[in-house]
Design an enzyme around this catalytic site. Structure first.
Site, PDB file in Angstrom:
ATOM      1  N   LYS A  35       0.818  -1.219   0.000  1.00  0.00           N
ATOM      2  CA  LYS A  35       0.000   0.000   0.000  1.00  0.00           C
ATOM      3  C   LYS A  35       0.849   1.265   0.000  1.00  0.00           C
ATOM      4  O   LYS A  35       0.491   2.245  -0.651  1.00  0.00           O
ATOM      5  CB  LYS A  35      -0.958   0.002   1.182  1.00  0.00           C
ATOM      6  CG  LYS A  35      -0.316   0.198   2.539  1.00  0.00           C
ATOM      7  CD  LYS A  35      -1.351   0.269   3.642  1.00  0.00           C
ATOM      8  CE  LYS A  35      -0.705   0.474   5.003  1.00  0.00           C
ATOM      9  NZ  LYS A  35       0.020   1.739   5.121  1.00  0.00           N
ATOM     10  N   THR A  36       1.969   1.270   0.728  1.00  0.00           N
ATOM     11  CA  THR A  36       2.811   2.471   0.770  1.00  0.00           C
ATOM     12  C   THR A  36       3.413   2.742  -0.603  1.00  0.00           C
ATOM     13  O   THR A  36       3.509   3.902  -1.037  1.00  0.00           O
ATOM     14  CB  THR A  36       3.931   2.310   1.815  1.00  0.00           C
ATOM     15  OG1 THR A  36       3.348   2.004   3.083  1.00  0.00           O
ATOM     16  CG2 THR A  36       4.741   3.589   1.940  1.00  0.00           C
ATOM     17  N   ASP A 220      -3.829   7.652   4.192  1.00  0.00           N
ATOM     18  CA  ASP A 220      -3.332   6.311   4.517  1.00  0.00           C
ATOM     19  C   ASP A 220      -4.081   5.762   5.732  1.00  0.00           C
ATOM     20  O   ASP A 220      -4.632   6.522   6.532  1.00  0.00           O
ATOM     21  CB  ASP A 220      -1.830   6.401   4.824  1.00  0.00           C
ATOM     22  CG  ASP A 220      -1.175   5.030   4.881  1.00  0.00           C
ATOM     23  OD1 ASP A 220      -1.802   4.044   4.453  1.00  0.00           O
ATOM     24  OD2 ASP A 220      -0.017   4.946   5.349  1.00  0.00           O
ATOM     25  N   GLU A 221      -4.107   4.425   5.894  1.00  0.00           N
ATOM     26  CA  GLU A 221      -4.769   3.766   7.035  1.00  0.00           C
ATOM     27  C   GLU A 221      -6.186   4.305   7.244  1.00  0.00           C
ATOM     28  O   GLU A 221      -6.594   4.630   8.362  1.00  0.00           O
ATOM     29  CB  GLU A 221      -3.938   3.953   8.316  1.00  0.00           C
ATOM     30  CG  GLU A 221      -2.517   3.451   8.243  1.00  0.00           C
ATOM     31  CD  GLU A 221      -2.407   1.926   8.251  1.00  0.00           C
ATOM     32  OE1 GLU A 221      -3.457   1.254   8.216  1.00  0.00           O
ATOM     33  OE2 GLU A 221      -1.278   1.418   8.275  1.00  0.00           O
ATOM     34  N   GLN A 251      -8.298  -4.976   8.797  1.00  0.00           N
ATOM     35  CA  GLN A 251      -7.287  -4.641   9.801  1.00  0.00           C
ATOM     36  C   GLN A 251      -7.717  -3.463  10.674  1.00  0.00           C
ATOM     37  O   GLN A 251      -6.884  -2.784  11.258  1.00  0.00           O
ATOM     38  CB  GLN A 251      -5.946  -4.335   9.138  1.00  0.00           C
ATOM     39  CG  GLN A 251      -5.339  -5.525   8.415  1.00  0.00           C
ATOM     40  CD  GLN A 251      -3.923  -5.250   7.937  1.00  0.00           C
ATOM     41  OE1 GLN A 251      -2.975  -5.200   8.696  1.00  0.00           O
ATOM     42  NE2 GLN A 251      -3.791  -5.046   6.630  1.00  0.00           N
ATOM     43  N   ARG A 606       1.169 -11.306  10.190  1.00  0.00           N
ATOM     44  CA  ARG A 606       2.516 -10.805  10.532  1.00  0.00           C
ATOM     45  C   ARG A 606       3.570 -11.839  10.152  1.00  0.00           C
ATOM     46  O   ARG A 606       4.750 -11.508  10.028  1.00  0.00           O
ATOM     47  CB  ARG A 606       2.651 -10.525  12.038  1.00  0.00           C
ATOM     48  CG  ARG A 606       1.727  -9.480  12.654  1.00  0.00           C
ATOM     49  CD  ARG A 606       1.684  -8.203  11.883  1.00  0.00           C
ATOM     50  NE  ARG A 606       0.556  -8.217  10.969  1.00  0.00           N
ATOM     51  CZ  ARG A 606       0.425  -7.376   9.937  1.00  0.00           C
ATOM     52  NH1 ARG A 606       1.353  -6.480   9.682  1.00  0.00           N
ATOM     53  NH2 ARG A 606      -0.632  -7.412   9.151  1.00  0.00           N
TER      54      ARG A 606
END
Length: 720
Positions: A35-36, A220-221, A251, A606
């Site tokens: 995503k970044t 973002d987020e 998430q 993770r």
């Protein structure tokens, strides 16, 4: 121009999102899907292809670190400075706007930002001035109330109270707090957003200025935005400024901090011509880990569907370990860590994840004893946590009235009206007379040198410690600590507070009782000390051992919330039992289970290469053994992906005839999983066997006294 540097290395879905031609877009970016990279390349695309000035782009992140990293990556990609670009957190951007328009916001030019600690101290001061009893009305609760109301976009004047006494009292504090902030030129974190929203709403010319300036807004987020942040975005975009929202509803795990998952669900309804892109290709985890995560999260009904996949290998199975208790769970993981390191791997490639930070204590204890360096990520070691040190300070003072350090730590905790002025008088008296603070307090009370209010407060404190000291002398160690935690008011003090942090403090205090129950004196280190003195010494010594520095090669221990955004080759997802994960609290909350499942999804994703799930058949909680069934989340992972594992002790355990363990009767055998009885320790379960003949040892988890290693030939165990 050549756009290949911008589009190179992007997959089809990423490229489609980056080159979105017009309008707002919702980018559903799964875990590990890049995503970044998409955010950075989107900004570069706007600058190079759309010829948009960097100064006309607003990029909102959730941390200052993320903002700095985004700016650096854009500069490296475009080989140009982005100094004037608006990239930062919601709070940083609002602060920038308020600094520019402080007059219209009715603020002084040099207004100051109030951090959380300063806000708390100001609230305590206001409550004292209002003569509000903090034993009845917690300042932490007042702080939580103020911030929640601000995040809902409500000032004191917007709140209507009925006959609810609690609401009226909290509103009274909120009103006085706002007046104090205004008088001193202070703005808290939530106030930065609320004041900016009000500024834009009430000043059309200022709103128009920023709507004209920003041609594109990127967030973002997005799943972590709260109600106030969402209103702020809606107002600033006004439908004609495209919003590029990147997030993952699977998430969304910060509801307790005010995050509204509804924001990402409603985005396509509240903004016009929204196009949705799904980033589903994962670059982090193996196929089996992703299949486990996908199958788990599909059990959530309120979600925007997507399915993670990888071009990589299926990888190892998902390992499932069923322990007898939490000590065995920690020992098993310790063995696996030693095995991992023996093959040339690093310890910092391993993460131990748990739902409650109270769970760290057992791992810390085992890791110290097995010489595994560890670091508690984003938190303190168990015996260094403030609430634990507070409880132990009460214990120390009960046994030694001359312990000045403990006296000072707890004299006004929970708050009992003993201020700094009174404490200074006590200190000065102690220094002049060369006596303890306790003795100085008695002297001041006898000499009538204090105000009536101070006299009463100090008398209450001395009587409390005296009463506790007398009560606990005949108790077992764990009963002493449980009694002190409850009668001192510490547990009730933290129980009245709101939020996840407060709940964690209560759980830590309960875990301290568990630590006392399982404590056994090490004769070599503690000699002839009493069990209580030995435990208090153990707490101090253990708090200074074991935890590695950030730059050292050490195992990472952390809560699931702290793990978000991180990745590790090996992950142990522990304590997967009903009532612990998911929590008991979530069972009674609307959508509580769905958020717990999202948290489990975060934990699973993770892991890059190896994932271990573990649960215990019995776990000591709240001072007693709890028998919980395995978490429902384990059952939501396909069985064909799971490989159940047991430690060597359970595969090759030795059988001992009853005559070999010192009692007569039937010709039964002692083995792992069997219930036994001991004359001193009571009944328990054999959880491990070691050695043979007269030197054989067994590890027994006793219901009343915790787990202990015993030499078989001397233990005189009776098989039940």
């Amino acid at each position: 121009m050549d756009v290949s540097p911008i589009l190179d290395s992007l997959n089809d879905a990423q490229r489609s999102a980056v080159t979105e031609p017009e309008g707002s877009a919702l980018i559903l970016a799964g875990a590990g899907s890049g995503k970044t990279r998409v955010l950075v390349r989107r900004i570069a695309w706007l600058c190079c292809v759309k010829s948009i000035s960097p100064y006309s782009i607003l990029a909102v992140t959730f941390t200052n670190k993320a903002a700095g990293g985004m700016r650096e990556r854009i500069e490296a990609l475009l080989e140009m400075s982005m100094v004037g670009m608006w990239v930062g957190t919601f709070h940083a951007i609002c602060h920038r706007i308020l600094r520019t328009h402080y007059k219209e916001a009715s603020l002084p030019a040099a207004f100051q930002i109030l951090d959380a600690n300063d806000q708390y101290r100001l609230i305590k001061k206001i409550m004292k001035a209002l003569d509000i009893d903090e034993d009845k009305w917690s300042s932490k609760t007042a702080q939580w109330y103020i911030n929640v109301k601000k995040e809902e976009g409500l000032g004191p004047e917007d709140i209507k109270t009925n006959k609810d006494e609690t609401e009226r009292q909290l509103l009274r504090i909120y009103t006085q707090y706002e007046e104090a902030c205004k008088k001193s030129g202070l703005v808290d974190f939530a106030g930065l957003l609320l004041k900016t929203l009000m500024l834009l709403k009430e000043n059309e010319h200022i709103l128009s200025k920023y709507q004209d300036r920003f041609q594109y807004i990127l967030v973002d987020e997005f799943q972590d935005t709260n109600a106030l942040q969402y209103k702020w975005l809606c107002l600033l975009s006004n439908q004609h400024v495209p919003v590029f929202a990147v997030g993952d509803d699977d998430q969304s795990i910060y509801r307790w901090r005010g995050a509204k998952i509804e924001n990402i669900h409603n985005f396509s309804k509240d903004f016009e011509n929204v196009k949705t892109y799904k980033l589903e290709q994962n670059y982090r985890s193996t196929g089996n880990i992703l299949t486990a995560a996908n199958n788990l999260i599909t059990n959530n009904k309120e979600r925007l569907s997507k399915n993670l996949w990888t071009e990589g290998d299926e990888g190892e199975p998902i390992y499932l370990f069923s322990a007898f208790n939490e000590q065995e769970e920690a020992r098993f993981i310790s063995e696996k860590i030693h095995e991992w390191v023996s093959h040339g791997n690093r310890r910092d490639e391993i993460a131990i994840l748990y739902r409650s930070n109270a769970q760290s204590r057992t791992f810390e204890e085992v890791f110290i004893s097995t010489q595994i360096p560890y670091r508690v990520y984003g938190g303190l070691r168990f015996f260094e946590r403030a609430e634990i040190k507070d409880a132990l300070a009460y214990m120390r003072l009960c046994y030694n009235y001359k312990d000045d350090s403990s006296f000072e730590r707890i004299i006004n905790l929970p708050t009992r009206g003993i201020g700094e002025k009174t404490l200074s008088l006590v200190r000065n008296c102690a220094q002049k007379r060369n006596i303890s603070l306790w003795e100085a307090t008695i002297l001041l009370l006898e000499d009538n040198q204090l105000t009536s209010r101070s006299r009463q407060a100090l008398n209450v404190f001395l009587k409390l410690i005296g009463s506790l000291s007398a009560d606990i002398k005949s108790f077992e160690l764990s009963e002493q600590i449980d009694h002190v935690i409850n009668k001192s008011g510490l547990k009730n003090y933290h129980g009245k507070e709101k939020g996840e942090v407060a709940l964690s403090r209560v759980e830590n205090l309960e875990e301290l009782v568990n630590a006392a129950k399982t404590f056994s004196i090490d004769e070599e280190n503690y000699g002839d000390m009493s069990e209580t003195d030995a435990f208090l010494a153990h707490a101090v010594l253990e708090s200074g051992e074991g935890q590695g520095k950030q730059w050292e090669d050490c195992v990472q221990l952390m809560t699931l919330h702290s793990a978000k955004g991180l990745e590790f080759p090996t992950v142990f997802l522990t304590g997967m039992e009903e009532g612990l994960f998911p929590t008991e609290h979530s069972l009674s909350e609307p959508n509580g289970i769905e958020e717990e499942r999202r948290l489990c999804y975060v934990g699973i994703t993770r892991a890059k290469q190896r994932l271990f799930l573990s649960h215990a058949e019995t776990r000591r909680r709240y001072g007693s053994d709890m028998y919980n069934s395995p978490s429902r989340f384990i059952n939501e992972v396909p069985t064909d992906l799971i490989l159940e594992v047991r430690p060597q002790a359970h595969i090759k355990h030795k059988l001992y005839r009853s005559t070999e363990i010192g009692h007569t009767g039937d010709d039964g055998v002692l083995q792992v999983g069997q219930r036994v009885d001991h004359e001193k320790f009571g009944s328990g379960i054999v959880i491990e066997c070691e050695g043979q003949g007269s030197s054989a040892r067994v590890h027994v988890n006793f219901e009343a006294t915790g787990s202990k290693w015993l030499v078989v030939s001397f233990a005189n165990l009776k098989v039940l």
